[in-house]
Design a protein around this motif. Structure first.
Motif, PDB file in Angstrom:
ATOM      1  N   ILE A 152     -22.412  78.512 -27.531  1.00 15.33           N
ATOM      2  CA  ILE A 152     -22.369  77.949 -28.874  1.00 15.33           C
ATOM      3  C   ILE A 152     -23.130  76.630 -28.817  1.00 15.33           C
ATOM      4  O   ILE A 152     -22.669  75.656 -28.212  1.00 15.33           O
ATOM      5  CB  ILE A 152     -20.921  77.719 -29.351  1.00 15.33           C
ATOM      6  CG1 ILE A 152     -20.169  79.054 -29.421  1.00 15.33           C
ATOM      7  CG2 ILE A 152     -20.910  77.035 -30.712  1.00 15.33           C
ATOM      8  CD1 ILE A 152     -18.714  78.919 -29.838  1.00 15.33           C
ATOM      9  N   GLU A 153     -24.314  76.619 -29.396  1.00 17.40           N
ATOM     10  CA  GLU A 153     -25.168  75.436 -29.343  1.00 17.40           C
ATOM     11  C   GLU A 153     -24.507  74.254 -30.045  1.00 17.40           C
ATOM     12  O   GLU A 153     -23.923  74.394 -31.120  1.00 17.40           O
ATOM     13  CB  GLU A 153     -26.522  75.726 -29.994  1.00 17.40           C
ATOM     14  CG  GLU A 153     -27.285  76.900 -29.391  1.00 17.40           C
ATOM     15  CD  GLU A 153     -27.817  76.598 -28.001  1.00 17.40           C
ATOM     16  OE1 GLU A 153     -27.965  75.399 -27.673  1.00 17.40           O
ATOM     17  OE2 GLU A 153     -28.080  77.553 -27.250  1.00 17.40           O
ATOM     18  N   CYS A 154     -24.612  73.088 -29.429  1.00 14.35           N
ATOM     19  CA  CYS A 154     -24.096  71.848 -30.025  1.00 14.35           C
ATOM     20  C   CYS A 154     -24.953  70.704 -29.499  1.00 14.35           C
ATOM     21  O   CYS A 154     -24.753  70.219 -28.381  1.00 14.35           O
ATOM     22  CB  CYS A 154     -22.622  71.640 -29.670  1.00 14.35           C
ATOM     23  SG  CYS A 154     -21.882  70.191 -30.472  1.00 14.35           S
ATOM     24  N   GLY A 155     -25.931  70.300 -30.306  1.00 13.00           N
ATOM     25  CA  GLY A 155     -26.937  69.349 -29.865  1.00 13.00           C
ATOM     26  C   GLY A 155     -26.393  68.033 -29.359  1.00 13.00           C
ATOM     27  O   GLY A 155     -26.965  67.419 -28.456  1.00 13.00           O
ATOM     28  N   ILE A 156     -25.262  67.586 -29.914  1.00  7.83           N
ATOM     29  CA  ILE A 156     -24.743  66.275 -29.532  1.00  7.83           C
ATOM     30  C   ILE A 156     -24.347  66.230 -28.062  1.00  7.83           C
ATOM     31  O   ILE A 156     -24.305  65.154 -27.448  1.00  7.83           O
ATOM     32  CB  ILE A 156     -23.538  65.899 -30.426  1.00  7.83           C
ATOM     33  CG1 ILE A 156     -23.245  64.397 -30.343  1.00  7.83           C
ATOM     34  CG2 ILE A 156     -22.312  66.705 -30.063  1.00  7.83           C
ATOM     35  CD1 ILE A 156     -24.361  63.528 -30.844  1.00  7.83           C
ATOM     36  N   LEU A 157     -24.080  67.384 -27.469  1.00 10.37           N
ATOM     37  CA  LEU A 157     -23.664  67.412 -26.064  1.00 10.37           C
ATOM     38  C   LEU A 157     -24.788  67.001 -25.123  1.00 10.37           C
ATOM     39  O   LEU A 157     -24.539  66.710 -23.954  1.00 10.37           O
ATOM     40  CB  LEU A 157     -23.147  68.808 -25.695  1.00 10.37           C
ATOM     41  CG  LEU A 157     -21.878  69.261 -26.427  1.00 10.37           C
ATOM     42  CD1 LEU A 157     -21.466  70.655 -25.976  1.00 10.37           C
ATOM     43  CD2 LEU A 157     -20.733  68.275 -26.201  1.00 10.37           C
ATOM     44  N   THR A 158     -26.026  66.977 -25.627  1.00  9.33           N
ATOM     45  CA  THR A 158     -27.127  66.480 -24.801  1.00  9.33           C
ATOM     46  C   THR A 158     -27.112  64.954 -24.730  1.00  9.33           C
ATOM     47  O   THR A 158     -27.769  64.365 -23.870  1.00  9.33           O
ATOM     48  CB  THR A 158     -28.486  66.940 -25.361  1.00  9.33           C
ATOM     49  OG1 THR A 158     -28.659  66.393 -26.677  1.00  9.33           O
ATOM     50  CG2 THR A 158     -28.556  68.458 -25.430  1.00  9.33           C
ATOM     51  N   GLN A 159     -26.368  64.312 -25.640  1.00 10.15           N
ATOM     52  CA  GLN A 159     -26.328  62.852 -25.696  1.00 10.15           C
ATOM     53  C   GLN A 159     -25.134  62.262 -24.948  1.00 10.15           C
ATOM     54  O   GLN A 159     -25.011  61.047 -24.837  1.00 10.15           O
ATOM     55  CB  GLN A 159     -26.268  62.387 -27.161  1.00 10.15           C
ATOM     56  CG  GLN A 159     -27.271  63.042 -28.083  1.00 10.15           C
ATOM     57  CD  GLN A 159     -28.707  62.750 -27.690  1.00 10.15           C
ATOM     58  OE1 GLN A 159     -28.998  61.688 -27.152  1.00 10.15           O
ATOM     59  NE2 GLN A 159     -29.595  63.690 -27.952  1.00 10.15           N
ATOM     60  N   LEU A 160     -24.238  63.124 -24.451  1.00 11.14           N
ATOM     61  CA  LEU A 160     -23.005  62.654 -23.828  1.00 11.14           C
ATOM     62  C   LEU A 160     -23.026  62.874 -22.319  1.00 11.14           C
ATOM     63  O   LEU A 160     -23.669  63.805 -21.827  1.00 11.14           O
ATOM     64  CB  LEU A 160     -21.792  63.398 -24.416  1.00 11.14           C
ATOM     65  CG  LEU A 160     -21.609  63.362 -25.932  1.00 11.14           C
ATOM     66  CD1 LEU A 160     -20.386  64.180 -26.316  1.00 11.14           C
ATOM     67  CD2 LEU A 160     -21.478  61.935 -26.437  1.00 11.14           C
ATOM     68  N   ASP A 161     -22.306  62.026 -21.607  1.00 10.01           N
ATOM     69  CA  ASP A 161     -22.089  62.233 -20.175  1.00 10.01           C
ATOM     70  C   ASP A 161     -20.900  63.176 -20.039  1.00 10.01           C
ATOM     71  O   ASP A 161     -19.746  62.755 -19.985  1.00 10.01           O
ATOM     72  CB  ASP A 161     -21.807  60.902 -19.483  1.00 10.01           C
ATOM     73  CG  ASP A 161     -21.681  61.051 -17.965  1.00 10.01           C
ATOM     74  OD1 ASP A 161     -21.665  62.203 -17.478  1.00 10.01           O
ATOM     75  OD2 ASP A 161     -21.590  60.018 -17.272  1.00 10.01           O
ATOM     76  N   ILE A 162     -21.180  64.468 -19.996  1.00 10.15           N
ATOM     77  CA  ILE A 162     -20.101  65.453 -20.031  1.00 10.15           C
ATOM     78  C   ILE A 162     -19.283  65.465 -18.746  1.00 10.15           C
ATOM     79  O   ILE A 162     -18.188  66.043 -18.713  1.00 10.15           O
ATOM     80  CB  ILE A 162     -20.642  66.866 -20.332  1.00 10.15           C
ATOM     81  CG1 ILE A 162     -21.610  67.319 -19.240  1.00 10.15           C
ATOM     82  CG2 ILE A 162     -21.300  66.904 -21.700  1.00 10.15           C
ATOM     83  CD1 ILE A 162     -22.058  68.760 -19.421  1.00 10.15           C
TER      84      ILE A 162
END
Length: 311
Positions: A163-173
């Protein structure tokens, strides 16, 4: 009845049967101590008494639910649940709902006389809706926890489905501890019989205001819930239509939970009721959720916006 994995009688127990029953032969001892006793909203109908220590405790003397053979599957199903059902009383959030409603309708931007008149109409509508709502004027919310392994750079993954969620590229997961999926719907109102066009507009704005206020309340609730032993932080709500998640994610997220418990369903084209919402929250030990405001209303373009491309 014969003993089995669903039914057992200990007739040698000094307390057998521990409740007054008409048919002793059907008394099930499988759940000697009720496994649902600690649940605030169990399957039974308990009474409450005050102990000598001043504590409010359950009195299940008149409850036979777990001792009925036919209830075994229901009790086991309840124990296997991995979700949480919340009942949010809108009366306690009335001030926040009104403030959000006034922001949505831009009432604060009009002249004083007109503003006063519109405020009276809003108060009338709020009082009327909450009076007409059945039960305790509550909105039911379903929460379901998921593991940090489901969170990847740019997407969530559940059972191999992305499930694509672009904001996850901006977070330190790597700092995220867990996540939650949620579903609920705004109070259902009868727009066709509301009256004037202006009243209908206010009623729809009321529903949107309820959704926004409840999402904010859930963020605070999850932060408190996970901060019992050490401080935790909860993200804003990431979901279809914002923070880089496309609307095609709606049926995927709903398929991961039993949203029918809160009256939300997918009819193949959209959610029902109309004002329903599904999304996610993330929990982290550090505040990693400082997010660019442009991401809030991102609907998940496949190529990414200029912000994503630059970063």
């Amino acid at each position: 009845m014969e003993n089995s994995y669903k039914f057992f009688q200990n007739t040698q127990c000094e307390f057998f049967p521990c409740h007054k029953v008409e048919k002793v032969e059907n008394f099930n001892c499988m759940f000697c101590y009720c496994p649902l006793y600690r649940e605030e909203r169990c399957l039974g109908n308990p009474e409450y008494v005050i102990s000598r220590k001043g504590q409010r405790i359950k009195d299940c003397s008149n409850c036979l639910l777990v001792h009925q053979p036919e209830m075994y599957d229901m009790v086991i199903g309840r124990l296997q649940r991995e979700d949480e059902l919340l009942h949010i009383d809108l009366r306690k959030l009335k001030t926040q709902v009104k403030e959000r409603l006034m922001q949505i309708t831009h009432i604060n931007e009009i002249d004083a006389d007109m503003k006063y008149e519109h405020q009276i109409n809003i108060d009338r509508i709020l009082d009327g809706v909450m009076k007409d709502m059945s039960g305790s004027c509550a909105v039911d919310v379903l929460l379901q926890e998921f593991a940090p392994e489901c969170i990847c750079p740019g997407y969530f993954t559940f059972c191999g489905k992305k499930i694509e969620c672009g904001i996850l590229t901006q977070l330190d997961i790597s700092l995220i501890d867990k996540g939650y999926i949620y579903a609920f719907h705004a109070p259902v109102v009868d727009l066709e019989n509301t009256g004037s066009v202006l009243d209908q507009y206010y009623m729809e704005a009321f529903q949107v205001a309820c959704i926004d206020v409840i999402r904010g309340w859930l963020q605070g609730y999850l932060e408190r819930k996970n901060s019992v032993y050490e401080k935790k932080y909860c993200s804003p709500s990431f979901g279809p239509g914002y923070y880089g998640m496309g609307m095609e994610a709606v049926p995927e997220l709903l398929g991961l939970m039993d949203a029918s418990q809160v009256g939300v369903s997918w009819n193949g084209e959209c959610m029902s009721p109309k004002m329903s919402l599904v999304g996610t929250y993330l929990i982290a030990g550090e505040d990693v959720f400082e997010i660019d405001s442009d991401c809030r209303d991102c609907i998940g373009h496949s190529g990414g916006c200029e912000f994503c491309i630059k970063h």
